[in-house]
Design a protein around this motif. Structure first.
Motif, PDB file in Angstrom:
ATOM      1  N   VAL A  14      -4.395 -19.311   9.298  1.00  0.00           N
ATOM      2  CA  VAL A  14      -3.193 -19.474  10.122  1.00  0.00           C
ATOM      3  C   VAL A  14      -2.040 -19.912   9.231  1.00  0.00           C
ATOM      4  N   GLU A  15      -1.060 -19.033   9.060  1.00  0.00           N
ATOM      5  CA  GLU A  15       0.113 -19.380   8.252  1.00  0.00           C
ATOM      6  C   GLU A  15       1.247 -18.402   8.548  1.00  0.00           C
ATOM      7  N   SER A  16       2.394 -18.943   8.907  1.00  0.00           N
ATOM      8  CA  SER A  16       3.573 -18.098   9.071  1.00  0.00           C
ATOM      9  C   SER A  16       3.971 -17.541   7.705  1.00  0.00           C
ATOM     10  N   GLY A  17       4.048 -16.209   7.605  1.00  0.00           N
ATOM     11  CA  GLY A  17       4.378 -15.562   6.340  1.00  0.00           C
ATOM     12  C   GLY A  17       3.167 -15.117   5.535  1.00  0.00           C
ATOM     13  N   ALA A  18       1.963 -15.327   6.055  1.00  0.00           N
ATOM     14  CA  ALA A  18       0.748 -15.008   5.288  1.00  0.00           C
ATOM     15  C   ALA A  18       0.627 -13.521   4.971  1.00  0.00           C
ATOM     16  N   ALA A  19       1.097 -12.652   5.856  1.00  0.00           N
ATOM     17  CA  ALA A  19       0.940 -11.214   5.623  1.00  0.00           C
ATOM     18  C   ALA A  19       1.645 -10.767   4.347  1.00  0.00           C
ATOM     19  N   ALA A  20       2.724 -11.446   3.996  1.00  0.00           N
ATOM     20  CA  ALA A  20       3.457 -11.097   2.778  1.00  0.00           C
ATOM     21  C   ALA A  20       2.674 -11.466   1.519  1.00  0.00           C
ATOM     22  N   ARG A  21       1.577 -12.206   1.692  1.00  0.00           N
ATOM     23  CA  ARG A  21       0.701 -12.556   0.574  1.00  0.00           C
ATOM     24  C   ARG A  21      -0.680 -11.912   0.732  1.00  0.00           C
ATOM     25  N   LEU A  22      -0.730 -10.805   1.476  1.00  0.00           N
ATOM     26  CA  LEU A  22      -2.019 -10.202   1.808  1.00  0.00           C
ATOM     27  C   LEU A  22      -2.813  -9.818   0.560  1.00  0.00           C
ATOM     28  N   GLY A  23      -2.139  -9.266  -0.430  1.00  0.00           N
ATOM     29  CA  GLY A  23      -2.832  -8.871  -1.655  1.00  0.00           C
ATOM     30  C   GLY A  23      -3.493 -10.055  -2.344  1.00  0.00           C
ATOM     31  N   GLN A  24      -2.778 -11.170  -2.405  1.00  0.00           N
ATOM     32  CA  GLN A  24      -3.337 -12.382  -3.019  1.00  0.00           C
ATOM     33  C   GLN A  24      -4.529 -12.907  -2.215  1.00  0.00           C
ATOM     34  N   ILE A  25      -4.367 -12.940  -0.893  1.00  0.00           N
ATOM     35  CA  ILE A  25      -5.434 -13.476  -0.034  1.00  0.00           C
ATOM     36  C   ILE A  25      -6.704 -12.654  -0.184  1.00  0.00           C
ATOM     37  N   LEU A  26      -6.562 -11.336  -0.185  1.00  0.00           N
ATOM     38  CA  LEU A  26      -7.732 -10.475  -0.340  1.00  0.00           C
ATOM     39  C   LEU A  26      -8.329 -10.593  -1.741  1.00  0.00           C
ATOM     40  N   ARG A  27      -7.483 -10.708  -2.751  1.00  0.00           N
ATOM     41  CA  ARG A  27      -7.973 -10.764  -4.126  1.00  0.00           C
ATOM     42  C   ARG A  27      -8.835 -11.999  -4.375  1.00  0.00           C
ATOM     43  N   LYS A  28      -8.528 -13.101  -3.670  1.00  0.00           N
ATOM     44  CA  LYS A  28      -9.342 -14.307  -3.817  1.00  0.00           C
ATOM     45  C   LYS A  28     -10.737 -14.138  -3.221  1.00  0.00           C
ATOM     46  N   ARG A  29     -10.863 -13.178  -2.300  1.00  0.00           N
ATOM     47  CA  ARG A  29     -12.128 -13.006  -1.598  1.00  0.00           C
ATOM     48  C   ARG A  29     -12.940 -11.802  -2.061  1.00  0.00           C
ATOM     49  N   TYR A  30     -12.263 -10.779  -2.548  1.00  0.00           N
ATOM     50  CA  TYR A  30     -12.943  -9.507  -2.810  1.00  0.00           C
ATOM     51  C   TYR A  30     -12.625  -8.991  -4.208  1.00  0.00           C
ATOM     52  N   SER A  31     -13.615  -8.317  -4.791  1.00  0.00           N
ATOM     53  CA  SER A  31     -13.434  -7.726  -6.125  1.00  0.00           C
ATOM     54  C   SER A  31     -13.205  -6.219  -6.052  1.00  0.00           C
ATOM     55  N   GLN A  32     -13.289  -5.643  -4.844  1.00  0.00           N
ATOM     56  CA  GLN A  32     -13.104  -4.202  -4.698  1.00  0.00           C
ATOM     57  C   GLN A  32     -11.664  -3.800  -5.008  1.00  0.00           C
ATOM     58  N   GLU A  33     -11.387  -2.482  -4.931  1.00  0.00           N
ATOM     59  CA  GLU A  33     -10.068  -1.982  -5.317  1.00  0.00           C
ATOM     60  C   GLU A  33      -9.361  -1.186  -4.230  1.00  0.00           C
ATOM     61  N   ARG A  34     -10.107  -0.558  -3.317  1.00  0.00           N
ATOM     62  CA  ARG A  34      -9.502   0.393  -2.381  1.00  0.00           C
ATOM     63  C   ARG A  34      -9.510  -0.149  -0.947  1.00  0.00           C
ATOM     64  N   VAL A  35      -8.302  -0.269  -0.403  1.00  0.00           N
ATOM     65  CA  VAL A  35      -8.105  -0.794   0.945  1.00  0.00           C
ATOM     66  C   VAL A  35      -7.576   0.308   1.850  1.00  0.00           C
ATOM     67  N   CYS A  36      -8.121   0.376   3.050  1.00  0.00           N
ATOM     68  CA  CYS A  36      -7.544   1.236   4.097  1.00  0.00           C
ATOM     69  C   CYS A  36      -6.890   0.320   5.125  1.00  0.00           C
ATOM     70  N   LEU A  37      -5.581   0.496   5.327  1.00  0.00           N
ATOM     71  CA  LEU A  37      -4.835  -0.303   6.286  1.00  0.00           C
ATOM     72  C   LEU A  37      -4.587   0.539   7.532  1.00  0.00           C
ATOM     73  N   VAL A  38      -5.138   0.093   8.662  1.00  0.00           N
ATOM     74  CA  VAL A  38      -5.067   0.830   9.923  1.00  0.00           C
ATOM     75  C   VAL A  38      -3.963   0.234  10.785  1.00  0.00           C
ATOM     76  N   THR A  39      -3.017   1.064  11.201  1.00  0.00           N
ATOM     77  CA  THR A  39      -1.876   0.566  11.966  1.00  0.00           C
ATOM     78  C   THR A  39      -1.343   1.694  12.848  1.00  0.00           C
ATOM     79  N   ASP A  40      -0.144   1.522  13.382  1.00  0.00           N
ATOM     80  CA  ASP A  40       0.481   2.601  14.150  1.00  0.00           C
ATOM     81  C   ASP A  40       1.792   3.007  13.476  1.00  0.00           C
ATOM     82  N   ARG A  41       2.263   4.170  13.838  1.00  0.00           N
ATOM     83  CA  ARG A  41       3.419   4.745  13.137  1.00  0.00           C
ATOM     84  C   ARG A  41       4.676   3.901  13.320  1.00  0.00           C
ATOM     85  N   PHE A  42       4.856   3.341  14.503  1.00  0.00           N
ATOM     86  CA  PHE A  42       6.062   2.542  14.736  1.00  0.00           C
ATOM     87  C   PHE A  42       6.116   1.356  13.773  1.00  0.00           C
TER      88      PHE A  42
END
Length: 384
Positions: A14-42
């Protein structure tokens, strides 16, 4: 105390602004390289994802964005997205959006790690095997999908099917109120009421009601009920938005373990047949289902009145009525539609809707009071 089992997402950030640090947050947890981000066009075209995408790339992630998710996603959207993600050799799935995007992300994570067809997964506990790492980031405060093991897919012209399995719990949910600041008041209101419905129905669930869900539901109502009207009028209040976002997640944890009932059962035909957004569908029938349930659920509704209206006095019946009126007043104060006729439904549609609602046997079994087709018709008539 009756025996019960409680499951939930293992980590919530829980943190306001956390999405802007998504790469860092994931890097601390995972060693993989390829991410699929699922969203909508809007969301993709609005630029809301840009800080997250930039940080992913800055931290060495190869990102594929799948942005063709639509509300109430049909089966073919899920299958097409899965094939695209498989071709990209996806290693981690991130759902970023409303409930539909997160539901599709859940299914991608299991489909990419398995040869099991989607059609065999529908129902309860029918997923076989494992899944890819899954991270969920909600952009609305309503569905609670970021912490539930449920994914809903449109499988026919008016019908939806669900996959309910513990494999669909995400590894991490990230709650960032900055992503919700731009939500229009009507969507804020409808999604917020949706979350409150999750809490109310979890608290009154006939079969799996339990003390952990009860406490989560009450805290969810406390957080959302005190801030929702304010946020609809002051949309840039990030702190209040964060409270509502957390409340929606707590409600999601509650109903994932103490399932919802007749409000949702009667809302599904409104969405399925008339394509009314899910949160608004719930809101339209909510006060009328509460009044129908009151003879069986008044003691519990009175307890929830004490949560939403601190210091309330009176007997069980008066507290129950105050609780129902409180929920009705939110719809009045936020200006969302309150009658079925306002969303294009005709009186001649009500019997068909009642018949469709009766197909939601799993949900109706959780309701504190039995609901017949004639009962459903009477509720729709009151809401008309």
């Amino acid at each position: 105390m009756s025996a019960f089992e409680f499951r939930t997402t293992p980590a919530i950030y829980v943190e306001s602004g956390a999405a802007a640090r998504l790469g860092q947050i994931l890097r601390k947890r995972y060693s993989q390289e390829r991410v699929c981000l699922v969203t909508d066009r809007f969301l993709h075209e609005s630029g809301l994802l840009d800080p997250a995408l930039a940080d992913l790339k800055a931290n060495g992630w190869t990102v594929q964005v799948i942005d063709d998710v639509i509300a109430d996603p049909p089966e073919h959207i899920v299958l097409q997205a899965t094939e695209r993600a498989r071709q990209a050799k996806t290693e981690i799935v991130v759902g970023l959006g409303g409930g539909s995007s997160m539901d599709v992300a859940k299914l991608l994570a299991v489909l990419l790690a398995s040869d099991q067809p989607l059609q065999e997964m529908y129902g309860i506990d029918n997923v076989r095997g494992s899944r890819l790492p899954l991270v969920q980031i909600p952009t609305t405060a309503g569905t609670g999908s970021e912490v539930t093991p449920i994914s809903i897919v449109t499988t026919g012209e008016t019908t939806k099917s669900g996959v309910v399995a513990p494999e669909l719990y995400a590894d991490l949910a990230i709650l960032d109120s900055q992503l919700t600041l731009g939500l229009p008041p009507r969507i804020t209101a409808a999604t917020g009421i949706d979350a409150m419905v999750h809490a109310i129905e979890a608290y009154t669930s006939r079969i799996l009601k339990n003390p952990l869900s009860d406490n989560l539901a009450k805290q969810a109502l406390r957080l959302i009920g005190s801030k929702l009207v304010h946020v609809c009028r002051n949309g840039q209040d990030a702190e209040a938005r964060q409270d509502i976002l957390l409340g929606a997640t707590l409600a999601g944890q509650a109903f994932a373990n103490a399932p919802v009932g007749a409000v949702h059962a009667l809302a599904y035909p409104i969405g399925g047949i008339f394509h009314v957004p899910h949160g608004l569908s719930n809101s339209l029938v909510l006060p009328h289902v509460l009044r129908f349930n009151a003879p069986a659920a008044a003691p519990l509704y009175a307890e929830l009145a004490e949560v939403l209206i601190p210091g309330i006095q009176g007997d069980e019946a008066s507290k129950t009525e105050a609780f129902i009126n409180f929920m009705e007043q939110i719809a009045i104060d936020t200006g969302i539609e309150r009658q079925l006729r306002e969303v294009g439904i005709k009186e001649s549609d009500l019997r068909r809707m009642a018949q469709e609602a009766m197909k939601q046997t799993r949900l109706l079994g959780n309701n504190p009071r039995d609901v017949t087709e004639d009962d459903a018709f009477a509720i729709y008539s009151a809401a008309f």
